[in-house]
Design an enzyme around this catalytic site. Sequence first.
Site: not given
Length: 234
Positions: A102-104
């Site tokens: 999952l993206d930051k």
Amino acid sequence: MIRLDKYLADMDMGTRSEIKKAIRQGMVKVDDVTVKKPELKVDADTQKIAVNGKEVVYRRMEYYMMNKPAGVVSATKDPKEKTVLGLFKGQRRKDLFPVGRLDKDTVGLLLVTNDGELSHRLLAPGKHVDKIYYAKIDGEVNSEDADAFAQGIDIGDEKLTLPARLEILTSGKESEIRLTIQEGRFHQVKRMFEARGKKVIYLRRESMGTLVLDPQLREGEYRPLTEEELKKLC
């Protein structure tokens, strides 16, 4: 049977050299008997291992559901950023890893385990495992977007995305949607909407296959999977 030093290293009780030193100093007991040989073979299923009087239970496989918060990266190590594994406290296996990324700034469901076979089954494109996201979009999402997503979107890769199901919850200057995809390309959801001239301003993963984010978990919290959840996943 497993070497005593490996047993303790697997359970993240220190580096191999630190553990060997602790054993030789008499800080480790096997079945309440002090041992000083790191190479001693022990039965992880039946024998009791303790370090400084605290029992260390061996777990071959571990499975955790995390509600990933924004600001941490989905990685085991990162030289600059805090990782999701940095949120874990207490005893755990050292070989845990997040399943997929999952993206930051993306929040929501993240499975953390050391089960590589399960990870492959969930992530392999040919397995067609549904991943459902809730998002807020800067821009009006309409039926034309839903039709385009159903056909596949050109996000600049060699191939179009696989057909995706876009459910429009609210539509306006800021829209709310629920999106079901079966891939996990780099920044995929964001790139799909960018290809339609819109911007994702909030993104949360709600489910992966049969695993659904526990609404009781606050961002940054995690818990072991229940037997029922694990049975459905496997």
